[in-house]
Design a protein around this motif. Structure first.
Motif, mmCIF file in Angstrom:
data_model
loop_
_atom_site.group_PDB
_atom_site.id
_atom_site.type_symbol
_atom_site.label_atom_id
_atom_site.label_comp_id
_atom_site.label_asym_id
_atom_site.label_seq_id
_atom_site.Cartn_x
_atom_site.Cartn_y
_atom_site.Cartn_z
ATOM 1 N N ARG A 10 47.870 33.967 43.667
ATOM 2 C CA ARG A 10 47.948 35.280 43.027
ATOM 3 C C ARG A 10 46.840 35.421 41.980
ATOM 4 O O ARG A 10 46.201 36.462 41.869
ATOM 5 C CB ARG A 10 49.323 35.466 42.374
ATOM 6 C CG ARG A 10 49.539 36.870 41.887
ATOM 7 C CD ARG A 10 50.910 37.123 41.269
ATOM 8 N NE ARG A 10 51.957 36.226 41.681
ATOM 9 C CZ ARG A 10 52.960 35.822 40.895
ATOM 10 N NH1 ARG A 10 53.038 36.253 39.644
ATOM 11 N NH2 ARG A 10 53.881 35.008 41.340
ATOM 12 N N TYR A 25 43.758 38.127 42.029
ATOM 13 C CA TYR A 25 43.487 38.994 40.884
ATOM 14 C C TYR A 25 42.056 38.803 40.362
ATOM 15 O O TYR A 25 41.362 39.774 40.058
ATOM 16 C CB TYR A 25 44.496 38.732 39.757
ATOM 17 C CG TYR A 25 44.124 39.442 38.481
ATOM 18 C CD1 TYR A 25 44.231 40.821 38.375
ATOM 19 C CD2 TYR A 25 43.617 38.737 37.401
ATOM 20 C CE1 TYR A 25 43.857 41.482 37.213
ATOM 21 C CE2 TYR A 25 43.248 39.384 36.231
ATOM 22 C CZ TYR A 25 43.366 40.758 36.148
ATOM 23 O OH TYR A 25 42.985 41.403 34.999
ATOM 24 N N THR A 44 39.168 40.849 41.592
ATOM 25 C CA THR A 44 39.053 42.252 41.190
ATOM 26 C C THR A 44 38.329 42.418 39.858
ATOM 27 O O THR A 44 38.036 43.542 39.461
ATOM 28 C CB THR A 44 40.439 42.903 41.066
ATOM 29 O OG1 THR A 44 41.147 42.332 39.938
ATOM 30 C CG2 THR A 44 41.260 42.721 42.338
ATOM 31 N N CYS A 81 48.836 38.735 35.976
ATOM 32 C CA CYS A 81 49.433 38.191 37.202
ATOM 33 C C CYS A 81 50.949 38.023 37.087
ATOM 34 O O CYS A 81 51.591 37.549 38.031
ATOM 35 C CB CYS A 81 48.782 36.856 37.547
ATOM 36 S SG CYS A 81 47.042 37.008 37.997
#
Length: 186
Positions: A14, A18, A21, A128
């Motif tokens: 995860r 993230y 991005t 997150c």
């Protein structure tokens, strides 16, 4: 004092999703790779220079020599395959010919401070939804995973740069799976 949370494999995925991005995605991915694969503290990561990770000809060092550490004792950090891969990818976006430059430049171009590096970790973990994690989570996760694989506490202490194994033992979390595997060895 409460210990940093150990991050699961699912949470690490995860985090990586993230980080893709973010504006400085490759830099931040490499910072997290250093945390999880070398077990460095935030202040140690912040102090790294290009010359710590890359040789004069731009190849990746097998060993990173730390001089800025919590205890003030220099230590060696071995670069594993995952970290080597991350550093190879990262070399595409930095100039490896300037050894004194920060390995991970801040937005202003200089070194992160230890505090701003901690803030980066906290920001990413919060984004997150990973509560209880901090800049020490990668370090603690690495040490616990190695212990789970049967690595001696003396070796773990050397990896962590601890002068006393009692310090290293505080990092370790024993779980039911570890106990079940241990009793099967009898």
């Amino acid at each position: 004092m409460r210990q940093a949370r150990i991050v699961t494999d699912t949470e690490q995925k995860r985090i990586n999703t993230y980080l893709n991005t973010r504006r400085h995605a490759l830099r931040d991915q490499t910072i997290f790779a250093v945390s999880f694969n070398a077990g460095l503290r935030a202040m140690e990561i912040a102090a790294l220079t290009v010359g710590d990770a890359y040789t004069d000809d731009g190849t990746i060092s097998d060993v990173i020599y730390l001089t800025t550490t919590k205890g003030g004792y220099a230590r060696r950090v071995f670069v594993n395959k995952r970290l080597h891969t991350a550093l190879r990818r990262y070399s595409a976006c930095i100039n490896t010919n300037i050894p004194h430059k920060p390995l991970f430049p801040s937005q202003k171009g200089g070194h992160f401070s230890g505090n701003t590096m901690c803030q980066l970790f906290l920001e990413v973990y919060a984004a997150c939804g990973i509560h209880g994690a901090s800049s020490h989570s990668g370090r603690r996760t690495m040490i616990t995973r190695l212990a789970d694989k049967g690595i001696s506490v003396h070796v773990l202490a050397a990896i962590a740069g601890h002068r006393n194994i009692a310090t290293t033992q505080r990092y370790l979390t024993v779980n039911d799976a570890m106990i079940a595997r241990a009793v099967e060895l009898v």
